[in-house]
Every structure is written in structure tokens, then in C-alpha cells.
Design an enzyme around this catalytic site. Sequence first.
Site, mmCIF file in Angstrom:
data_model
loop_
_atom_site.group_PDB
_atom_site.id
_atom_site.type_symbol
_atom_site.label_atom_id
_atom_site.label_comp_id
_atom_site.label_asym_id
_atom_site.label_seq_id
_atom_site.Cartn_x
_atom_site.Cartn_y
_atom_site.Cartn_z
ATOM 1 N N ARG A 73 0.858 -1.188 0.000
ATOM 2 C CA ARG A 73 0.000 0.000 0.000
ATOM 3 C C ARG A 73 0.898 1.242 0.000
ATOM 4 O O ARG A 73 1.678 1.445 0.928
ATOM 5 C CB ARG A 73 -0.908 -0.007 1.238
ATOM 6 N N HIS A 117 -3.080 10.809 0.364
ATOM 7 C CA HIS A 117 -2.509 10.671 1.708
ATOM 8 C C HIS A 117 -1.877 12.033 2.043
ATOM 9 O O HIS A 117 -0.674 12.136 2.261
ATOM 10 C CB HIS A 117 -1.493 9.528 1.746
ATOM 11 N N GLU A 162 -7.431 8.427 6.182
ATOM 12 C CA GLU A 162 -7.701 9.030 7.482
ATOM 13 C C GLU A 162 -8.401 10.392 7.421
ATOM 14 O O GLU A 162 -7.812 11.424 7.757
ATOM 15 C CB GLU A 162 -6.415 9.124 8.306
ATOM 16 N N ASN A 290 -7.340 1.839 9.888
ATOM 17 C CA ASN A 290 -6.036 2.008 10.537
ATOM 18 C C ASN A 290 -6.277 2.000 12.040
ATOM 19 O O ASN A 290 -7.158 2.702 12.534
ATOM 20 C CB ASN A 290 -5.390 3.350 10.163
ATOM 21 N N TYR A 292 -4.234 2.248 15.822
ATOM 22 C CA TYR A 292 -3.008 2.456 16.588
ATOM 23 C C TYR A 292 -3.214 2.380 18.105
ATOM 24 O O TYR A 292 -2.358 1.882 18.813
ATOM 25 C CB TYR A 292 -2.374 3.810 16.235
ATOM 26 N N GLU A 351 -3.348 -0.035 8.213
ATOM 27 C CA GLU A 351 -2.155 0.433 8.929
ATOM 28 C C GLU A 351 -2.239 -0.046 10.361
ATOM 29 O O GLU A 351 -3.306 0.004 10.984
ATOM 30 C CB GLU A 351 -2.060 1.969 8.995
HETATM 31 C C1 FCB Z 1 -1.224 7.448 10.492
HETATM 32 C C2 FCB Z 1 -0.883 7.956 9.117
HETATM 33 C C3 FCB Z 1 0.463 7.506 8.621
HETATM 34 C C4 FCB Z 1 1.492 7.451 9.719
HETATM 35 C C5 FCB Z 1 0.974 6.712 10.923
HETATM 36 C C6 FCB Z 1 1.960 6.579 12.045
HETATM 37 O O1 FCB Z 1 -2.098 8.325 11.122
HETATM 38 O O2 FCB Z 1 -1.842 7.537 8.189
HETATM 39 O O3 FCB Z 1 0.835 8.336 7.553
HETATM 40 O O4 FCB Z 1 1.931 8.726 10.008
HETATM 41 O O5 FCB Z 1 -0.178 7.342 11.397
#
Ligand code: FCB
Length: 446
Positions: A73, A117, A162, A290, A292, A351
Site C-alpha cells: 500500500r 494521503h 484518514e 487504521n 493504533y 495500517e
Molecule cells: C497514520 C498515518 C500515517 C502514519 C501513521 C503513524 O495516522 O496515516 O501516515 O503517520 O499514522
Amino acid sequence: MFPKDFVWGCATASYQIEGAVKEDGRGASIWDIFSHTPGKIMNSDTGDAACDHYHHYPEDIQLMKTLGLKAYRFSIAWPRIIPDGNGQINESGIAFYDSLVDKLLEAGITPYPTLYHWDMPQALDEKGGWLNRESADWFANYTDVITRALGDRVKNWMTFNEPYCIAYLSYHEGVHAPGHKHVSYREANQALHHFYLAHGKAIPIIHANSSASKAGIVLSLSPVHAVTDSEADKAAAVRVDGKTNRWLADPLFKGAYPADRLALLGADGPDIQAGDMEIISTPMDFLGVNYYFRTVVGDDPNSPFVEKARYVDLPDVPRTDMGWEIYPEGLREILTWVQQEYNPPEIYMTENGCAVPDEVTAEGVVHDPPRSAYLKAHVAAAAAAVEQGACLKGYFAWSLLDNFEWAFGYDRRFGITYVDYPTQKRTPKDSFYTYQAIIRNNGLVE
Ligand code: FCB
């Protein structure tokens, strides 16, 4: 566990890795201007050189082959394709992605490009950027150009990366380009409404120019938990969930912004014209998620923002070098929630990864046990989500390479490959081999 054809990938983004910002006719993007504005980026870093992937991409594809990657990607830099955003097409910009796609396919790696992006052509920002309703047509035109060029070989397309960040970080908090800061959400909401129109207009264009292709969008989602069981904190969590998750997913899947947040926003809601919500909710083939960290909040009547909430950093929890809580269970929770609430035809984890303060040892290797542990724990959570019915088709680790981490510059390292920026030498970290084993096993490793 994971289906046999599960797609194991890695993700990157154009401005974070390409460099070569003035080469072969590329126009300036809002990130070129923002990163060169004093005080915006840690250590005054810029993406001017980044990982110089623009010149090193054959070597980077070799790394992907060694890894055993099934899919890659990456994002396409709009200002390489149409330098002023909506005029002359730059054939040399297209040629770069043409060659990247061909070399990926030769290596047996499926390309999954993202069209946006975050690197909007600067010339378009000067016309109002996403605050200008015409931006939906500028993006539709760019989509038409690039999908005509690559659509014979690329069959999986992502429109926006995002929306949360594009709307709030760029037009509310001001920490991302173009750096608008306000207490009110008015601009963020209007920008979002316009690029959601752009997204909806792009879907049929992608399908028309790229036969039998699939198209979707990528949302960053985060389960929102109340810091205590009190009614006040639980209500605050619902309000923040409205901002973080439902505000972004509801319009795409339900054709309406969530009523509770619209009511909170009052006059700061977006201007919606007849037919807009039908365009925005054009059916997609998949949703990219995504993930995190989770979000923990409490009630805060004194907050200047309409959610009236405070964000809580729990003590004594494991954290990454970004300060983000390591909470793998949240990945399972968010995927099963998305499946139940929105029922997308397919989901990709587009992600997931962590920042570690890595160093190369005297022996020339990089030991990053926290990242290997992070990957394993999150892949296990993804497996649990699959078992609980999430139609998860793939997982993309963020990131293949250390890169320009936006406002944090090169200070944060997310790669499974170490990049020594002065020499551009790539060194696979220990976690690279962990991920290689995960791919080889089609899932969990000891
Ligand atoms: C996300 C983004 C990516 C990267 C990660 C750590 O929010 O999509 O570009 O910066 O975080």
C-alpha cells in the site's frame, strides 16, 4: 485463523518516503509549504529527501520480496500527476508510478494505491483547498487521470487516508498542513463534507476506468472508553465516539451524519446540498481501517470543545515512542464493531504499527523487541476478530521503512526497516524477520 488468501502487506505514503520533491515536474504540495514553515515540524525536518524512495524504489521492492510481501500500500502524490492540481497532466509523474506498479507486479506483489494521503497540490490550497466545494471536482478529475493510466494493472484503490486527520488535524488543531487552528469545528466539518463528496464521486470513476477493480476508503478508528463507570464519563465517551468514529463512518455507510453530534455542533455542522449524502454514501467494495490505540475520556464541563470531554492518559500502561497506549484488544474491538455496525463487504487493516527509538548496533543490526511484540499481539487480535466474524481480508504493517512522521519529522521511527537518512542505507530490523515469519506462517508465530 486467517483465510489462505489473506493479504499480508506493508504501507507507506508518498510525502513520507519519496523525496525528490522538485524532480520531473512535480508541483509543490501543502506539505512542502508547511514543513518549510518555521516551528511546524520537530527539528525543522522536511520531506525534501525523506527515504529518497523516488530513486531507491527498485531496492525497496527487493526488500519487499525478501519479506515475502503479498501486497504493497503506497500513495500517489497528486502534485506529481497534475502539478497545479487541476490543469496540465505531468507524464513524467505518471511514468514513476507506472514503473513502480510494473516492478511490483513483476515481483508478485499486488499494488494497493491510495489517491490522497495528505499532499494536496499547493495551487489548490490557494483556491481554498478542501474548503472550496469545487475541490470535489478537482479530485474527481485527478482520479480520472490516474485511474486511466494505471487502471489496467491496479485493481485495488483507496480514495482517502484518514479523514479524521485531514479534517481535524489540518482544519481544527492546525498541526498538519495547511495548519488552520480554530476552537470551532466549522472548517473541519466543511472540509470533510467536500472531500467526502470527492470520495463519492471518485468511486464510479475508478470502476469505469479500472475494470473489475475494488475501491474503498481508509478510516483511522479508535474505540472510545470512559475512564470511570460514572454516567457522566460514559456520556462523554459517547460524545467523543461521535467525533472520532461515527462522524466519519456514518455518512459513508448510512448516508447521514450522526444526529447526536449534529445537534452538539449546531451552526458548526456542514452545509449539505440536496443529493450530497447519496453521493457520499456511494457503495464501496471494502473499508480500510487504521488502528493504533484506544481513546480514554472523561466528562469535562469546562472544555472549550463541544464534546465537553478530557482525554485521559492512563498511568502505568505500556506505550510506544509516540506516547500511544499499546492496546491490541482495541483492534479486535474496533473490527468487530465495524462489522456489526456498518457491515462493509470486506475490511482491510490498512495500517498498524509502532514507533520505537531504534539504533543500529556496532554489528550493524537493529534489535527492536517491542515492535516484534507489538506486531504479534496485534496480529493475534486480528485473528480473534476474524474468528468473531469480521470479514478481514488483509493486514498492512505500518511501515516498510522509517520515514517522515509528519509533525514529528524523522524523530519517530515506525519502520520494520531502519533508514540511515544521510546515506539512505536500509537495514532490516529484527521485527522485519518477525513479520517475514508471520507472513510465511500465514499468521501467528511463537
Ligand atoms: C497514520 C498515518 C500515517 C502514519 C501513521 C503513524 O495516522 O496515516 O501516515 O503517520 O499514522
